[in-house]
Design a protein around this motif. Structure first.
Motif, short mmCIF file in Angstrom:
data_model
loop_
_atom_site.label_atom_id
_atom_site.label_comp_id
_atom_site.label_asym_id
_atom_site.label_seq_id
_atom_site.Cartn_x
_atom_site.Cartn_y
_atom_site.Cartn_z
N UNK A 119 87.14 25.56 57.34
CA UNK A 119 87.32 26.49 56.23
C UNK A 119 88.77 26.94 56.10
N UNK A 120 89.47 27.06 57.20
CA UNK A 120 90.82 27.63 57.22
C UNK A 120 91.93 26.59 57.19
N UNK A 121 91.57 25.33 57.34
CA UNK A 121 92.55 24.28 57.52
C UNK A 121 93.13 23.78 56.21
N UNK A 122 94.46 23.56 56.21
CA UNK A 122 95.16 23.03 55.04
C UNK A 122 95.38 21.52 55.15
N UNK A 123 95.62 21.05 56.38
CA UNK A 123 95.91 19.64 56.64
C UNK A 123 95.12 19.22 57.87
N UNK A 124 94.64 17.97 57.86
CA UNK A 124 94.00 17.40 59.04
C UNK A 124 94.81 16.18 59.47
N UNK A 125 95.23 16.18 60.73
CA UNK A 125 95.92 15.05 61.33
C UNK A 125 94.95 14.39 62.31
N UNK A 176 84.59 14.52 57.57
CA UNK A 176 85.62 14.84 56.58
C UNK A 176 85.07 14.44 55.22
N UNK A 177 84.74 15.42 54.41
CA UNK A 177 84.11 15.22 53.11
C UNK A 177 85.17 14.80 52.08
N UNK A 178 84.97 13.65 51.45
CA UNK A 178 85.92 13.14 50.45
C UNK A 178 86.07 14.06 49.24
N UNK A 179 85.09 14.90 48.99
CA UNK A 179 85.19 15.83 47.87
C UNK A 179 86.17 16.96 48.18
N UNK A 180 86.36 17.26 49.46
CA UNK A 180 87.23 18.36 49.87
C UNK A 180 88.59 17.90 50.36
N UNK A 181 88.67 16.66 50.83
CA UNK A 181 89.88 16.17 51.50
C UNK A 181 90.36 14.87 50.88
N UNK A 182 91.68 14.74 50.78
CA UNK A 182 92.30 13.54 50.24
C UNK A 182 93.14 12.90 51.33
N UNK A 194 95.89 9.21 60.54
CA UNK A 194 95.48 9.57 59.17
C UNK A 194 95.84 11.03 58.90
N UNK A 195 96.39 11.26 57.71
CA UNK A 195 96.70 12.62 57.30
C UNK A 195 95.89 12.93 56.04
N UNK A 196 95.17 14.04 56.09
CA UNK A 196 94.36 14.51 54.96
C UNK A 196 94.89 15.85 54.50
N UNK A 197 94.88 16.06 53.18
CA UNK A 197 95.20 17.38 52.63
C UNK A 197 93.98 17.87 51.85
N UNK A 198 93.86 19.19 51.82
CA UNK A 198 92.75 19.78 51.07
C UNK A 198 92.96 19.55 49.58
N UNK A 199 91.89 19.13 48.89
CA UNK A 199 91.96 18.90 47.43
C UNK A 199 92.03 20.22 46.70
#
Length: 160
Positions: free
Chosen positions: A106-112, A129-135, A155-160
């Motif tokens: 809930x609090x995360x901006x980026x996932x490494x 990691x839900x594709x609707x929430x993370x790019x 892999x680096x994901x950012x919140x959509x």
């Protein structure tokens, strides 16, 4: 920014019996490069899996245990309190374990993620990691060699 960092198997495995079930020296090196000189947030079991506190980092340990006070660490009883102690204009890292990762989504901006291309028997898992929430914005493949038994991808994901 709050950044979640983890090494995760294809089946979302994180580890078993409070230990990693693989050894990837380049991932350890990357973890050190990214988290050094930052606040790192973790659960008690994750902290206790280290032989000693990690150098050049501010450790914030989350536990419900009263009177838990490891030397050189800040101890709190909730993720919200841990995040409140992090500098607002700096990167801070959530480093585990499984329960803390679940709470931290809930609090995360980026996932490494270091995605280990293998399935492991485990007792602790990373949340989906839900594709609707993370790019997925970055993907860097790495291949097994004499020091790495498995292929893996940063892999680096950012919140959509």
């Amino acid at each position: 920014m709050i950044i979640m960092i983890a090494a995760v198997a294809t089946n979302n495995a994180l580890g078993k019996n409070n230990e990693l079930v693989w050894h990837l020296p380049n991932d350890f090196k990357r973890f050190k490069e990214l988290t050094s000189y930052h606040h790192i947030i973790m659960g008690r079991k994750t902290f206790e899996s280290f032989p000693k506190p990690l150098p050049n980092r501010t450790h914030i340990v989350i536990t419900r245990q009263k009177n838990y006070n490891p030397e050189g660490c800040i101890v709190v009883d909730s993720l919200e309190k841990a995040i409140a102690l992090c500098p607002e204009n700096e990167d801070s890292y959530i480093i585990g374990g499984g329960e803390i990762y679940n709470l931290g989504m809930t609090y995360t901006d980026i996932i490494e993620i270091t995605r280990v291309h293998h399935e492991f028997d485990a007792d602790t898992f990373f949340p989906v990691i839900n594709d609707e929430d993370w790019l997925l914005v970055e993907s860097e493949p790495n291949f097994k060699d004499d020091k790495h038994l498995y292929d893996y991808t940063y892999e680096t994901y950012i919140r959509r």
